[in-house]
Design a protein around this motif. Structure first.
Motif, short mmCIF file in Angstrom:
data_model
loop_
_atom_site.label_atom_id
_atom_site.label_comp_id
_atom_site.label_asym_id
_atom_site.label_seq_id
_atom_site.Cartn_x
_atom_site.Cartn_y
_atom_site.Cartn_z
N CYS A 1 11.44 -6.55 -3.19
CA CYS A 1 10.85 -5.23 -3.41
C CYS A 1 11.91 -4.23 -3.90
CB CYS A 1 10.19 -4.72 -2.14
SG CYS A 1 8.59 -5.50 -1.79
N ALA A 2 13.15 -4.39 -3.47
CA ALA A 2 14.22 -3.52 -3.95
C ALA A 2 14.34 -3.61 -5.46
CB ALA A 2 15.54 -3.88 -3.28
N ILE A 3 14.16 -4.82 -5.99
CA ILE A 3 14.23 -5.02 -7.44
C ILE A 3 12.96 -4.49 -8.10
CG2 ILE A 3 14.44 -6.74 -9.27
CD1 ILE A 3 15.80 -8.57 -7.12
N ALA A 4 11.82 -4.81 -7.52
CA ALA A 4 10.54 -4.42 -8.12
C ALA A 4 10.31 -2.92 -8.11
CB ALA A 4 9.39 -5.13 -7.39
N LEU A 5 10.86 -2.22 -7.11
CA LEU A 5 10.54 -0.80 -6.93
C LEU A 5 11.69 0.15 -7.24
CD1 LEU A 5 8.56 -1.18 -3.57
CD2 LEU A 5 7.62 -1.00 -5.89
N GLY A 6 12.86 -0.40 -7.54
CA GLY A 6 14.00 0.46 -7.81
C GLY A 6 13.77 1.42 -8.96
N ARG A 7 13.04 0.99 -9.96
CA ARG A 7 12.77 1.84 -11.14
C ARG A 7 11.97 3.09 -10.77
NH1 ARG A 7 9.34 -2.86 -13.90
NH2 ARG A 7 10.89 -3.95 -12.64
N TYR A 8 11.32 3.05 -9.61
CA TYR A 8 10.53 4.21 -9.17
C TYR A 8 11.30 5.05 -8.14
CZ TYR A 8 6.97 1.17 -11.16
OH TYR A 8 6.25 0.34 -12.00
N GLY A 9 12.55 4.70 -7.92
CA GLY A 9 13.34 5.44 -6.94
C GLY A 9 12.98 5.10 -5.51
N ILE A 10 12.36 3.94 -5.30
CA ILE A 10 11.97 3.52 -3.95
C ILE A 10 13.00 2.50 -3.45
CG2 ILE A 10 10.19 2.41 -2.55
CD1 ILE A 10 8.17 3.31 -4.73
N ARG A 11 13.64 2.85 -2.36
CA ARG A 11 14.65 1.98 -1.76
C ARG A 11 14.01 1.09 -0.70
NH1 ARG A 11 17.79 4.02 1.36
NH2 ARG A 11 16.87 6.07 1.76
N ALA B 1 0.82 -1.21 0.00
CA ALA B 1 0.00 0.00 0.00
C ALA B 1 0.86 1.26 0.00
CB ALA B 1 -0.94 0.00 1.20
N ALA B 2 1.92 1.26 0.81
CA ALA B 2 2.81 2.41 0.85
C ALA B 2 3.54 2.59 -0.47
CB ALA B 2 3.82 2.25 1.99
N ALA B 3 4.00 1.49 -1.05
CA ALA B 3 4.73 1.56 -2.33
C ALA B 3 3.84 2.09 -3.45
CB ALA B 3 5.28 0.19 -2.69
N LYS B 4 2.57 1.69 -3.45
CA LYS B 4 1.65 2.20 -4.47
C LYS B 4 1.55 3.72 -4.40
CE LYS B 4 -1.47 -1.76 -5.11
NZ LYS B 4 -2.87 -2.26 -4.92
N ARG B 5 1.43 4.23 -3.20
CA ARG B 5 1.32 5.68 -3.03
C ARG B 5 2.62 6.36 -3.46
NH1 ARG B 5 -1.99 10.11 -2.98
NH2 ARG B 5 -0.65 11.82 -2.37
N MET B 6 3.77 5.80 -3.06
CA MET B 6 5.05 6.39 -3.45
C MET B 6 5.21 6.39 -4.96
SD MET B 6 7.65 4.72 -0.64
CE MET B 6 7.56 5.12 1.12
N GLN B 7 4.81 5.32 -5.62
CA GLN B 7 4.91 5.23 -7.07
C GLN B 7 4.03 6.30 -7.73
OE1 GLN B 7 2.39 3.87 -9.37
NE2 GLN B 7 3.74 4.22 -11.13
N GLN B 8 2.85 6.51 -7.18
CA GLN B 8 1.94 7.52 -7.71
C GLN B 8 2.51 8.93 -7.52
OE1 GLN B 8 -1.66 6.68 -5.57
NE2 GLN B 8 -2.04 4.76 -6.66
N GLN B 9 3.18 9.15 -6.41
CA GLN B 9 3.75 10.47 -6.14
C GLN B 9 4.88 10.80 -7.11
OE1 GLN B 9 2.91 10.47 -1.28
NE2 GLN B 9 4.98 10.19 -2.04
N GLY B 10 5.62 9.77 -7.52
CA GLY B 10 6.67 9.96 -8.50
C GLY B 10 7.96 10.57 -7.98
N SER B 11 8.13 10.61 -6.68
CA SER B 11 9.33 11.22 -6.10
C SER B 11 10.17 10.24 -5.29
CB SER B 11 8.94 12.42 -5.23
OG SER B 11 7.98 12.04 -4.25
#
Length: 253
Positions: free
Chosen positions: A170-180, A124-134
């Motif tokens: 998740c590091a692999i799945a979310l790295g493209r969005y700048g999420i560590r 849920a948190a990652a979805k919001r971070m991805q939407q924010q784009g930052s």
């Protein structure tokens, strides 16, 4: 002020490591949303302590084992603060029990809280971070138990190994969005979760004897490491795990 201007969400933050992390983040400049299940008075006390530091805070009741609690927590935080920068998955239980007569309800509850709950909340948190784009930072509290066994923890250690593995994937799945995504693996930390187990002076002395630094950990010992991983000091750190155990793991080897 390593987290100045950031918004941090923490599950299971009315006590122990979660509480210490919430206060440490506020001291570093963050506004904080905490999740709790029981003891609203304790949650309110955490909020009051953060507000006394001049930062904003809210407490949101919810059972992390319930998938619906994850988007509800995120939505409440976004409504209050407008965004999510850091998410800390901390909520967990460890009802000590022998393996051969482990009740199904204890096994299943531990799995739902520690592993499923972490998954729902992180997603849920990652979805919001991805939407924010930052971008953003996610830190999950695993355990030294992800790496070593425990006779009375056969239901608990697999969940903590799962949380550790979840952060790697998740590091692999979310790295493209700048999420560590990183995990912290505490050793023996004196909290409510092991209060009864460590009430035996002989057991406490034995545990201390296995730790090169010669003492049990305190919640603040873990909180500082979470702050580091959440901050820009760790901007190139993802998929990593940080042992916070006073040297216990290497000593056990």
């Amino acid at each position: 002020m390593l987290l100045q201007g950031k918004t941090v969400l923490i599950t299971g933050a009315a006590h122990g490591i979660g509480r210490a992390t919430a206060i440490a983040c506020a001291k570093q400049g963050a506004d904080v949303a905490i999740n709790y299940l029981n003891e609203p008075e304790a949650a309110a006390a955490v909020v009051a302590e953060i507000e006394a530091l001049g930062k904003r805070a809210i407490a949101v009741k919810g059972d992390v084992a319930d998938a619906a609690s994850a988007p509800a927590f995120v939505e409440a935080a976004v409504k209050a603060f407008g965004k999510i920068d850091v998410f800390v998955s901390n909520a967990g239980i460890c009802p000590f029990h022998a393996f051969l007569d482990m009740p199904a309800e204890i096994l299943e509850r531990t799995m739902r809280v520690n592993l499923h709950g972490a998954y729902y909340m992180v997603q849920a948190a990652a979805k919001r971070m991805q939407q924010q784009g930052s971008g953003g930072a996610i830190v999950a509290i695993s355990s030294i138990s992800a790496l070593v066994g425990g006779e009375m923890q056969t239901h608990y250690t697999p969940t903590k190994a799962g949380v550790h593995s979840l952060m790697q994937s998740c590091a692999i799945a979310l790295g493209r969005y700048g999420i560590r995504c990183n995990s912290v693996l505490p050793g023996t930390i004196a909290t409510d979760i092991n209060k009864e187990d460590l009430a035996d002076p002989a057991k406490k002395k034995y545990m201390e004897g296995r730790i090169p630094l010669g003492r049990l950990g305190e919640p603040d010992d873990v909180a500082g490491c979470v702050v580091f991983l959440a901050s820009d000091l760790a901007r190139y750190v993802t998929g990593s795990s940080l042992l916070v155990d006073g040297g216990m793991f290497v000593n056990l080897q």
